[in-house]
Design an enzyme around this catalytic site. Sequence first.
Site, PDB file in Angstrom:
ATOM      1  N   GLU A 287       0.816  -1.203   0.000  1.00  0.00           N
ATOM      2  CA  GLU A 287       0.000   0.000   0.000  1.00  0.00           C
ATOM      3  C   GLU A 287       0.855   1.260   0.000  1.00  0.00           C
ATOM      4  OE1 GLU A 287      -4.219  -0.253   1.788  1.00  0.00           O
ATOM      5  OE2 GLU A 287      -3.073   0.906   3.237  1.00  0.00           O
ATOM      6  N   HIS A 308       7.893 -26.985  -0.565  1.00  0.00           N
ATOM      7  CA  HIS A 308       7.267 -28.121  -1.246  1.00  0.00           C
ATOM      8  C   HIS A 308       6.127 -27.683  -2.154  1.00  0.00           C
ATOM      9  CE1 HIS A 308       9.422 -31.171   1.234  1.00  0.00           C
ATOM     10  NE2 HIS A 308       9.505 -30.138   2.054  1.00  0.00           N
ATOM     11  N   LYS A 422     -14.057   0.483  -4.143  1.00  0.00           N
ATOM     12  CA  LYS A 422     -15.184   0.915  -3.313  1.00  0.00           C
ATOM     13  C   LYS A 422     -16.230   1.648  -4.147  1.00  0.00           C
ATOM     14  CE  LYS A 422     -12.459   1.469   0.926  1.00  0.00           C
ATOM     15  NZ  LYS A 422     -12.009   2.416   1.962  1.00  0.00           N
TER      16      LYS A 422
END
Length: 446
Positions: A287, A308, A422
């Site tokens: 951010e 793995h 948003k």
Amino acid sequence: MKKIQVNVADVYGTVSAEDIKKFEGRADDAIDKVNNGTGPGNDFLGWVNLPSSISTEMIGDINATANALKETCEVVVAVGIGGSYLGAKAVIEALSDSFASLKPRGQWPRVVFAGHNIGEDYLAELKDYLADKQFGIIVISKSGTTTEPAIAFRILKEMLEAKVGKAEAARRIIAITDAKKGALRQLATEEGYKTYVIEDNVGGRFSVLTPVGLLPIAVAGFDIAKLVKGACDMEEATRKPAEDNIAMKYAMTRNALYEAGKKIEILVNYNPKLHYFGEWWKQLYGESEGKEHKGIFPAAVDNSTDLHSMGQWIQDGERTIFETVLSVESPERETVIPTDEANLDGLNYIAGKRVDQVNKMAELGTRIAHTDGGVPNIQITIPALQEEYLGQLIYFFEKACGISGYILGVNPFNQPGVEDYKRNMFALLAKPGYEKETEAIKKRIG
């Protein structure tokens, strides 16, 4: 008291000490901008001197609130998203018994989290879990209207009031919010909730050393005074440009690697308790630096588990990555590998050794293999998973993030891109005030 250490020797196959030193002037300037508030985003620098400004009275007040919740609650739900939950989650997970959730509760409430997703099953299952529990709520939101935590808080508040009544619920709800404005501030004033303030000059991803992080950590039973003490030590150690300023060293090194074509940084741990520390770190750097089509992409793996699964790609995939390895010097517990007479698994050659010795050799062997394979490694050594060292680590990464962002040439303290999703979500949900956006997006999606 020991301090965390940073070793950059394993990057020299990709960049030289001279390549890193070229960033010294920019790093000096960046530290000046961070310390003196002369760069972009300077209205969000309240975290810089925060550890040394936290009073013993504030710590005492937070501990008193935690003790009050302890008297009435088996479980406390911390409601928040992003920096409003990740820092507390990271510290609590790092310090907790890995199987605490499967054991009888100790003397402190169990801290669980909500408001960090919009998962209907998650919230329904949380309600089922809380149905026969005495619980309280810490709600963390500057505005009180952020969608994810607002939904969770509305549901949990209704549930708590139905269980214990409005008056008792008000005693069990703690609001961490704006000092004067916003929906949560208004509600807290009307209902008489105990409150703490999210200061305007501290962004969410830098807020773990405020009540946002300190209260849930204290409720979980951990020593926030020691956490703050560690952060204070690192605040002082990283204040000025110097060869031994590890925040400056880390910021310069990662920018040198970025300039050399290493576009992805993988935070690696060899202790599963640090998984959520990687999640907190990803938000902090993603951010802060991902702007203007620039920035290192932050990723994280838990080794040896992910050797793995992701190990093949890291070893032989595209050479655009570098690793920052969190190495815990001393585990808190001791487990020795026993001898087995049949030795069918072939492990008697390590019988008598501690499990951590094997883990350390897995770490060292991987670092050697990856650097040989063209993946530079930065090593950060943490003496132990204890409050003081975690406080050091938090502040170290925060300070290095500010320095690194300014070296990169972005404002490390805003997040303009976060608002895009948003706006679309509100338009799709036909939120009042978004009528034009709703009409436009309906046309777009048919």
